[in-house]
Design an enzyme around this catalytic site. Structure first.
Site, PDB file in Angstrom:
ATOM      1  N   HIS A 182       0.832  -1.222   0.000  1.00  0.00           N
ATOM      2  CA  HIS A 182       0.000   0.000   0.000  1.00  0.00           C
ATOM      3  C   HIS A 182       0.861   1.266   0.000  1.00  0.00           C
ATOM      4  CE1 HIS A 182      -3.386  -2.588   1.819  1.00  0.00           C
ATOM      5  NE2 HIS A 182      -3.669  -2.361   0.553  1.00  0.00           N
ATOM      6  N   ARG A 241      -8.624 -11.941   3.016  1.00  0.00           N
ATOM      7  CA  ARG A 241      -7.310 -12.448   3.456  1.00  0.00           C
ATOM      8  C   ARG A 241      -7.265 -12.526   4.978  1.00  0.00           C
ATOM      9  NH1 ARG A 241      -3.816  -8.179   0.240  1.00  0.00           N
ATOM     10  NH2 ARG A 241      -5.738  -7.549  -0.786  1.00  0.00           N
TER      11      ARG A 241
END
Ligand code: ADP
Length: 394
Positions: A182, A241
């Site tokens: 990210h 996830r």
């Protein structure tokens, strides 16, 4: 004719794109759009200008299959009509994993592409799709520079201890260490947060809470620590996830439950997180609207994990001056922000309930020792700027 830079973020079932007009060194977004649900029953395409006006859209028929190559070809048939008066100078791509070698954006050629393809096992959910599109464009438009911009690069400022696993050295030396992801989002937040509050130049934890979710501890706008590790599985539970997991669980899945690596990968990447715990959905909006105990458990686990990681990151920083919420959940879920801030009262966070419900800017009281902010992220702007710099330096 004006110069323009296109930005592409290719995922497993979507391609998001944007075009930026280049006026000297200033980039201005002119349009943005997406092709979603690629490969499913009814893919959709939409493109809007900056004011939000729909410039073009298309919905394929129910049952029509669209591969990523088809979608890319469609995009490049459609773009010239949208780019009237602009000359496309380069395309910037989000590439999730740059490994140990790529610490800055790079123009992709065949050699770079194969080095990046070697990293596919480290980011199986994203990397193959990011690279497939670059491969297609290198073949169809060989003269057009394709620039890879990495989600891992922002974290290269972390210390070697922060990045290390306590594994034997020969395994570490093969590149088995923490990378963090990210980074394009974190770079954007780091570039704008000090304008909101000078204290955000200090010790800050940024919470990127989207389908993928992670947290990054920053000092002076530089990455010190991140909840994500070797792959984008570590840290917080995400849409599908699992987040942090005792590695013994993986051995158990293989030994006792006789799962092969593909099945384990599917459990960890696609069947876990909010979806796995709730049994309903990976989408926070659906979970917030549900009154089932399992949906509540999924949200509770998400919040608990954030609380735990925030404590760990604050310890790494030696204290805390501010926190920033961003991405789909961070920007839009007043409930998640409220619970995270109330849990962080011990760190000096004093929530302003009305400001949080209003959902913009600062959401802590004027007397709060630690300020909390909502700052919408803009990964495309970072990719466009990195791309501009690479082609300007060529
Ligand atoms: P991606 O990682 O795919 O870019 P996003 O940043 O778009 O993900 O975030 C998607 C997540 O944001 C989803 O879980 C979605 O439910 C959540 N979200 C979006 N709007 C809201 C909202 N108003 N309230 C709660 N969650 C929201």
């Amino acid at each position: 004719m004006q110069d323009a830079i296109a930005v592409i973020n290719a995922g497993s079932s979507s391609i998001k794109f944007a075009v930026f007009d280049e006026q000297g060194s200033v980039l201005q977004r002119v349009l943005a759009g997406s092709i979603r649900d690629i490969g499913t029953s009814s893919p959709r395409f939409i493109v809007k200008n900056v004011a939000g006006k729909i410039l073009d859209s298309k919905q394929w028929e129910e049952g029509a299959l669209l591969s990523q190559e088809d979608a890319t070809a469609f995009l490049f048939e459609m773009l010239p009509a949208q780019l009237k008066g602009h000359r496309l100078r380069a395309i910037g791509h989000r590439v999730v994993h740059g490994g140990e070698h790529y610490l800055a954006p790079v123009r992709v050629d065949a050699e770079v592409l194969s080095a990046l393809e070697a990293l596919i096992p480290l980011a199986p959910l994203h990397q193959p799709h990011n690279l497939a599109l670059i491969r297609t464009l290198l073949a169809t438009t060989p003269g057009l520079p394709q620039i890879a911009c990495f989600d891992t690069a922002f974290h290269h400022t972390q210390s070697s201890i922060e990045r290390a696993f306590a594994l034997p050295r020969d395994i570490t030396e093969r590149g088995v260490r923490r990378y963090g992801f990210h980074g394009l989002s974190y770079e954007y937040i780091a570039s704008v947060m000090v304008q909101r509050d000078p204290k955000l130049a200090g010790r800050v934890v940024v919470l990127h809470l989207g389908n993928g979710a992670s947290m990054c501890a920053m000092q002076d706008g530089k990455s010190v620590s991140s909840t994500m590790g070797f792959t984008a599985l570590d840290g917080l539970p995400m849409g599908t996830r699992c987040g942090t997991l005792d590695p013994g669980v993986v051995l158990y899945l293989m030994d006792a439950l006789k799962m092969n690596p593909g099945q384990v990968e599917s459990v960890l990447y696609q069947q876990s997180g909010l979806l796995g715990v709730s049994g309903i959905s990976s989408d926070m909006r659906t979970l917030e609207a549900s009154d089932t105990p399992h949906a509540r458990d999924a949200i509770d686990l998400f919040i608990h994990s954030i609380k735990r990681q925030l404590g760990a990151l604050a310890a790494t920083l030696g204290g805390l001056d501010g926190i920033v919420f961003t991405a789909g959940i961070g920007e839009n879920s007043a409930l998640v922000r409220e619970r995270v801030c109330l849990d962080a009262a011990w760190l000096g966070v004093e929530l302003d309930q009305a400001a949080n419900r209003a959902g913009v800017g600062q959401i802590t009281t004027a007397s709060s020792a630690v300020s909390a902010w909502i700052i919408p992220t803009d990964e495309e702007a970072v990719i466009a700027e990195q791309t501009r710099r690479v082609i300007a330096a060529a």
